[in-house]
Design an enzyme around this catalytic site. Structure first.
Site, PDB file in Angstrom:
ATOM      1  N   ASP A  54     -46.162  46.892 -15.101  1.00 35.40           N
ATOM      2  CA  ASP A  54     -44.848  46.206 -15.653  1.00 35.40           C
ATOM      3  C   ASP A  54     -44.419  44.971 -14.970  1.00 35.40           C
ATOM      4  O   ASP A  54     -44.155  44.902 -13.598  1.00 35.40           O
ATOM      5  CB  ASP A  54     -43.681  47.071 -15.429  1.00 35.40           C
ATOM      6  CG  ASP A  54     -42.514  46.705 -16.216  1.00 35.40           C
ATOM      7  OD1 ASP A  54     -42.619  45.994 -16.860  1.00 35.40           O
ATOM      8  OD2 ASP A  54     -41.506  47.222 -15.796  1.00 35.40           O
TER       9      ASP A  54
ATOM     10  N   ASP B  95     -41.151  41.005 -20.966  1.00 38.44           N
ATOM     11  CA  ASP B  95     -41.233  42.246 -20.075  1.00 38.44           C
ATOM     12  C   ASP B  95     -42.445  42.938 -21.015  1.00 38.44           C
ATOM     13  O   ASP B  95     -42.054  43.568 -22.073  1.00 38.44           O
ATOM     14  CB  ASP B  95     -40.062  43.090 -20.276  1.00 38.44           C
ATOM     15  CG  ASP B  95     -39.991  44.361 -19.316  1.00 38.44           C
ATOM     16  OD1 ASP B  95     -40.989  44.366 -18.786  1.00 38.44           O
ATOM     17  OD2 ASP B  95     -39.144  45.003 -19.458  1.00 38.44           O
TER      18      ASP B  95
END
Length: 521
Positions: free
Chosen positions: A79, A291
């Site tokens: 991530d 993201d």
């Protein structure tokens, strides 16, 4: 909404060598991989490559790493919106308690047994405690142990060892280290900051610069890549546009770089016939978080309403949590794109094809027509753009990032973007230099569209932020469940996650070494 089908993956690795000392491990999809998880060294020029695997049926991206001595293989969600790396203890509550597994719609994937590692040490007892903004989280000890990924070894990396978790697999966060969970005032211990995996890659000589590039490829593709310390010039069309990271200013006046956000300057649609509809006016500026740990994209309510109206999208987020669209749009308007502008009038328009935003509900979310309200469509698909809650920042997740080649430079606080070259079969990797003043291959620098994001709270360890929370986004109120792999505090406020559809990141392994400077996943 029904629980999703189990992840089904099988890995076949083929070693390929080149004159550039490249070692690549290709991945082939197959049956029954980690059924219990509910979705969610080469010398020379020192570049290490791993291939991002896109499991279309689960929308997941993950990385395989080795922790401990001897090594214990761990599967971690990757991530860009988070900063802590953590793994699951084999005795973690979720892993040994059937009641919790039933509640979370699955058990644990890979776990770690501390007693079997001779290099394991507890660094700070009971200090790891992260709660993501979707209200999932994990807690336990901070530990140090040997950490290896794609042939590169980092000795004594500090990571979290979760003894309590509501997530069925660990996570590898690669954001700013200022955002690590321990740096939050919400924890019982005084805030402290430690070097995360990106910091240690640099200090241990694995890479020469805290920078990496992300290539997710298209929704139907089996692989993509992330390159630490370098970029691949064959993975995008044209040139890159360099954008400044949006700094955050906190109540005490401190300005810091904590999130990988840039300024978006326009949103529109180009139709099948080439007609352009703009939903923003001249001078529009909005901070957006890029993201990779979030499945869908979340925009301002007015923008989303305009997009829904233009494409006849049904907003059913109050009931099913879904945005619904006629699947016929894929056949009737295959050239339609959603257009995102960056850098102002003289900047860049990134075009997202409609088939990257419209998806089969059964394949991705295990939702059938019986689960849906009457739509009038012959066949109903899902739509991957949702409304941000009032006061929240906008977020561009995988439904945008698959169409964008993105370079994140955490040292110069710059992000470069370009149009993805889908399904590229060639490679030309260049290395980021330690003393570089800009990102390579950039044709323009957008400085006229800078803004400073104002936070209502304080930076962890700086302001008055109450908890360590994450930047992954999902929705019970504004969209379907999405990946919730965001990072520690100071991130976007995100509605609670519906864990029946937990979208995660998955990487397969490939190695590429280009001297002490690049680390490619």
């Amino acid at each position: 909404m029904q629980a999703p089908a189990a992840c089904c993956l099988f890995w076949m690795m083929v070693l390929v060598g080149t004159t550039l000392a490249v070692l690549t491990l290709d991945i082939v999809r197959g049956p029954h991989y980690y059924e219990d998880i509910d979705a969610r060294q080469i010398e020379g020029r020192a570049t290490i490559t791993s291939v991002l695997y896109n499991n279309v049926s689960r929308g997941s991206y993950y990385v395989e790493v080795d922790v401990g001595t001897p090594a214990q293989r761990q599967t971690l969600f990757l991530d860009t919106g988070s900063s802590d790396t953590w793994i699951l203890d084999s005795r973690a509550d979720l892993c040994v308690t059937p009641r919790l597994q039933q509640r979370r719609f699955g058990g644990c994937g890979t776990t770690f047994q501390p007693s079997k590692s001779s290099t394991f040490k507890v660094a700070v007892e009971d200090a790891f405690n992260i709660t993501y903004l979707d209200r999932t989280g994990a807690s336990g000890d901070y530990i140090t142990d040997t950490f290896a990924i794609s042939g590169a070894t980092i000795p004594a990396l500090q990571i979290g060892l979760a003894s309590r978790s509501s997530i069925g697999s660990g996570l590898m966060g690669i954001g700013y280290s200022v955002n690590v969970a321990s740096n939050s005032r919400g924890n019982e211990l005084p805030p402290f900051r430690y070097p995360n995996v990106i910091d240690k890659m640099l200090s241990s000589g694995v890479i020469k610069r805290k920078a990496y590039s992300l290539y997710l490829n298209d929704l139907s593709a089996s692989t993509g890549s992330i390159i630490f310390g370098g970029m691949d010039t064959t993975k995008y069309h044209g040139n890159l546009l360099q954008l400044p990271v949006v700094p955050s200013r906190y109540r005490n006046g401190t300005t810091v770089f904590a999130e990988l956000s840039v300024v978006m300057t326009s949103v529109g649609i180009t139709g099948q016939a080439g007609n352009v509809v703009n939903f923003t006016t001249t001078g529009f500026k909005e901070s957006v978080l890029l993201d990779s740990g979030t499945t869908f994209s979340y925009l301002d309510r007015n923008l989303v309403r305009s997009i829904y109206d233009a494409l006849n999208v049904i907003d059913d987020t109050d009931q099913t949590g879904l945005a619904l669209i006629d699947c016929a749009i894929l056949a009737n308007s295959p050239k339609l794109t959603l257009d995102y502008g960056f850098g102002g009038p003289n900047g860049m328009i990134l075009r997202v094809p409609i088939d990257e935003v419209v998806f089969n509900l059964r394949t991705l979310l295990n939702v059938t027509e019986d689960d849906l309200p009457y739509t009038g469509f012959q066949s109903t698909c899902g739509f991957g753009i949702y409304t941000s809650d009032e006061g929240d920042d906008s977020l561009l997740g995988d439904t945008f990032l698959r169409s964008a080649y993105v370079v994140y430079d955490l040292e110069s606080n710059q992000i470069a973007i370009g149009q993805t070259n889908f399904n590229s079969t060639t490679s030309s990797v260049i290395e980021f230099l330690a003393n570089a003043t800009s990102i390579p291959e950039v044709s323009g620098v957008a400085s006229s569209a800078e803004i400073t994001q104002t936070s209502i709270g304080g930076l962890p360890g700086v302001g008055a932020n109450p908890t360590a929370t994450g930047s992954g986004r999902s929705s019970t109120s504004t969209g379907p469940a999405a990946t919730s792999s965001g990072a520690a505090a100071g991130a976007v406020n995100i509605p609670p996650l519906d864990t029946t559809v937990f979208r995660v990141l998955g990487l397969s392994i490939a190695l590429m070494v280009m001297g002490g400077g690049m680390f490619i996943l």
